[in-house]
Design an enzyme around this catalytic site. Structure first.
Site, PDB file in Angstrom:
ATOM      1  N   HIS A 146      -2.910   3.094   2.331  1.00  0.00           N
ATOM      2  CA  HIS A 146      -4.136   2.550   1.391  1.00  0.00           C
ATOM      3  C   HIS A 146      -5.529   2.895   2.335  1.00  0.00           C
ATOM      4  O   HIS A 146      -5.917   1.919   2.903  1.00  0.00           O
ATOM      5  CB  HIS A 146      -3.914   1.299   0.792  1.00  0.00           C
ATOM      6  CG  HIS A 146      -2.823   1.271   0.026  1.00  0.00           C
ATOM      7  ND1 HIS A 146      -2.974   1.477  -1.407  1.00  0.00           N
ATOM      8  CD2 HIS A 146      -1.278   0.991  -0.020  1.00  0.00           C
ATOM      9  CE1 HIS A 146      -2.057   1.276  -1.912  1.00  0.00           C
ATOM     10  NE2 HIS A 146      -0.953   1.210  -1.218  1.00  0.00           N
TER      11      HIS A 146
ATOM     12  N   GLU B 258      -8.451   2.339   1.178  1.00  0.00           N
ATOM     13  CA  GLU B 258      -9.214   1.249   0.729  1.00  0.00           C
ATOM     14  C   GLU B 258      -8.988  -0.106   1.532  1.00  0.00           C
ATOM     15  O   GLU B 258      -9.594  -0.931   1.504  1.00  0.00           O
ATOM     16  CB  GLU B 258      -9.013   1.045  -0.776  1.00  0.00           C
ATOM     17  CG  GLU B 258      -7.866   0.430  -1.197  1.00  0.00           C
ATOM     18  CD  GLU B 258      -6.751   1.269  -1.381  1.00  0.00           C
ATOM     19  OE1 GLU B 258      -6.730   2.500  -0.880  1.00  0.00           O
ATOM     20  OE2 GLU B 258      -5.677   1.099  -2.388  1.00  0.00           O
TER      21      GLU B 258
ATOM     22  N   CYS C  83      -1.201   6.697  -2.178  1.00  0.00           N
ATOM     23  CA  CYS C  83       0.095   6.060  -2.266  1.00  0.00           C
ATOM     24  C   CYS C  83       1.081   6.406  -3.368  1.00  0.00           C
ATOM     25  O   CYS C  83       1.374   7.818  -3.256  1.00  0.00           O
ATOM     26  CB  CYS C  83       0.146   4.556  -2.502  1.00  0.00           C
ATOM     27  SG  CYS C  83       1.578   3.528  -1.867  1.00  0.00           S
TER      28      CYS C  83
END
Lengths: 254, 201
Positions: B183, B185, B81
């Protein structure tokens, strides 16, 4: 192109998840971490965890559950219930929340939204509005404090204030439809959507795949928050999405 | 051991959890931890916040030299990001503030239009334009979770692009320097796969 979202909504009371009917009659529906793990394995688009306890509204307790849930949830997490200050919002974000849900405090202080948005961005601030229809006057009325206290401010005015303060998203929850498993209040959602220019998440009334389809067809909501449908029926997220995709609702590809 | 840069301004919890989930151990790298670098195989720069604030912190606390010497050795580096945007020379978000300058160019602002609000938040598709080990096992058009208001233009390092008003780089790679605008994750199975692919470089 952005996708529509299906968001399981998990209501926390102490260390357990519960499901309400019209915000009352809480029934135990399991363990928050196990439940989060299941939703993660079914590729939920996001999850909402709300502490609705009337005894323990502490951020410390919510954070401890959040920490555990964040270890098994590889998707965005919105979290709230009892958040009154920007510092409390920051605490939840540090423990793994992507978005913080604000509700009762907003009737007293809209600037909490602005403070959280300045620190973490507007996408991190979600306002939840709890609404009942006053049948006699045929007008929607707002409630705070777990649906116990009626607020005077009209829906439109409140929506405008939320947007002016920089809110990122709004959850519109029908207390009348909560737990009734009879569909969402599409009129309420459409009305709110006409007042705001931010994404709206519909809550209260999830019942079936057809009910979700009706919601997405009749309104331009960004997301459907689901409680009862996944707690009390044979339905699951994977099938819900397969069903909706067949009817051309844009869902994410996994 | 995977190093996760923690300059105290970003939330690194989800990145930590994701690295652990795909089977690697991590070490947080604060500004006093540069000597731990010998144990590290990969370095991740997560990023939430503003370009100016994080860039200032990276410069002030000595991270910039550390990152540059890491990249010079061709060791694997991933910016997530804002961490990816920081790889460039600068950003429209904070004019005049230097980035890491590892990739040429300047990060631009996403224009808001009717029906397309900024920030761009939500699940959106990847269009993979270069076959690369970083995207192995990732199907075209799969969705990732994005939250951003600024974008890295498509260039020669772009591995995958995404469209939201503008087309922009959603994954890029130059040598062993990688960037992801979304993202990973927070992008479930596919996001974790991308992270795993990076950690296996």
């Amino acid at each position: 192109m952005l996708k529509k979202r299906i968001i399981p909504i998990q209501l926390l009371d102490g260390n357990r998840l519960v499901k309400s009917v019209n915000f009352e009659n809480l029934r135990d529906v399991g363990d928050p971490v196990s439940s989060t793990r299941i939703y993660n394995s079914q590729y939920a688009d996001e999850i909402i965890i709300l502490n609705i306890s009337r005894q323990d509204k502490s951020i410390a307790h919510l954070s401890s559950v959040l920490t555990q849930a964040a270890k098994v949830a590889f998707m965005p997490i919105a979290c709230g219930g009892g958040v009154n200050t920007a510092d409390e919002a920051t605490e939840l974000i540090l423990f793994g929340a992507d978005k913080v849900v604000l509700n009762s405090i907003l009737y007293k202080q809209y600037d909490v939204i602005t403070k959280v948005a300045n620190r973490h961005g507007s996408q991190a601030v979600v306002a939840c509005i709890d609404v009942r229809l006053n049948v006699e006057k045929n007008v929607y009325e707002l409630y705070s404090n777990n649906g116990l206290d009626k607020e005077k401010i009209p829906l439109k005015h409140h929506c405008n204030k939320l947007c002016d303060s920089g809110v990122g998203e709004i959850i519109v929850q029908s207390i009348d439809n909560d737990g009734m498993m009879a569909g969402y209040d599409a009129e309420l959602i459409k009305l709110c959507r006409s007042f705001v220019n931010v994404p709206v998440i519909a809550a209260g009334g999830s019942d079936s795949y057809e009910g979700l389809l009706t919601l997405f067809n009749e309104t331009d909501v960004s997301a459907a928050a689901c409680g009862s449908i996944f707690n009390f029926s044979d339905s699951n997220l994977l099938r819900a999405k397969s069903f909706l995709k067949n009817y051309k609702v844009r869902m994410k590809k996994v | 051991m995977i190093g996760i840069i923690d300059c105290g301004r970003s939330n690194v919890t989800s990145v930590k959890n994701a690295v652990y989930e795909v089977g690697f151990d991590y070490q947080l790298i604060g500004s006093s931890d540069f000597e731990k670098i010998n144990d590290l195989t990969h370095l991740i720069l997560p990023g939430v916040g503003s370009f100016g604030a994080i860039s200032e912190c990276l410069h002030k606390d000595g991270y910039v030299d550390f990152i540059h010497s890491w990249v010079k050795k061709n060791k694997p580096f991933l910016g997530i990001c804002l961490g990816m945007q920081l790889l460039f020379d600068g950003s429209a978000e904070s004019p005049g503030v230097p980035g890491l300058g590892i990739l040429p160019g300047v990060v631009e602002a996403l224009p808001a239009t009717d029906g397309n609000r900024v920030p761009h938040v939500g699940w959106n598709e990847l269009e993979i334009i270069e076959k690369n080990t970083l995207v192995s096992g990732i199907v075209n058009d799969c969705d990732m979770y994005f939250v951003h208001s600024y974008f890295c233009p498509v260039g020669s390092y772009t591995v995958a692009k995404t469209k939201y008003v503008e087309e922009f780089s959603s994954i890029l790679r130059k040598g062993n320097v990688c960037g992801m605008q979304f993202h990973p994750e927070k992008s479930q199975k596919n996001g974790l796969r991308l992270l795993e692919n990076f950690l296996e470089i």
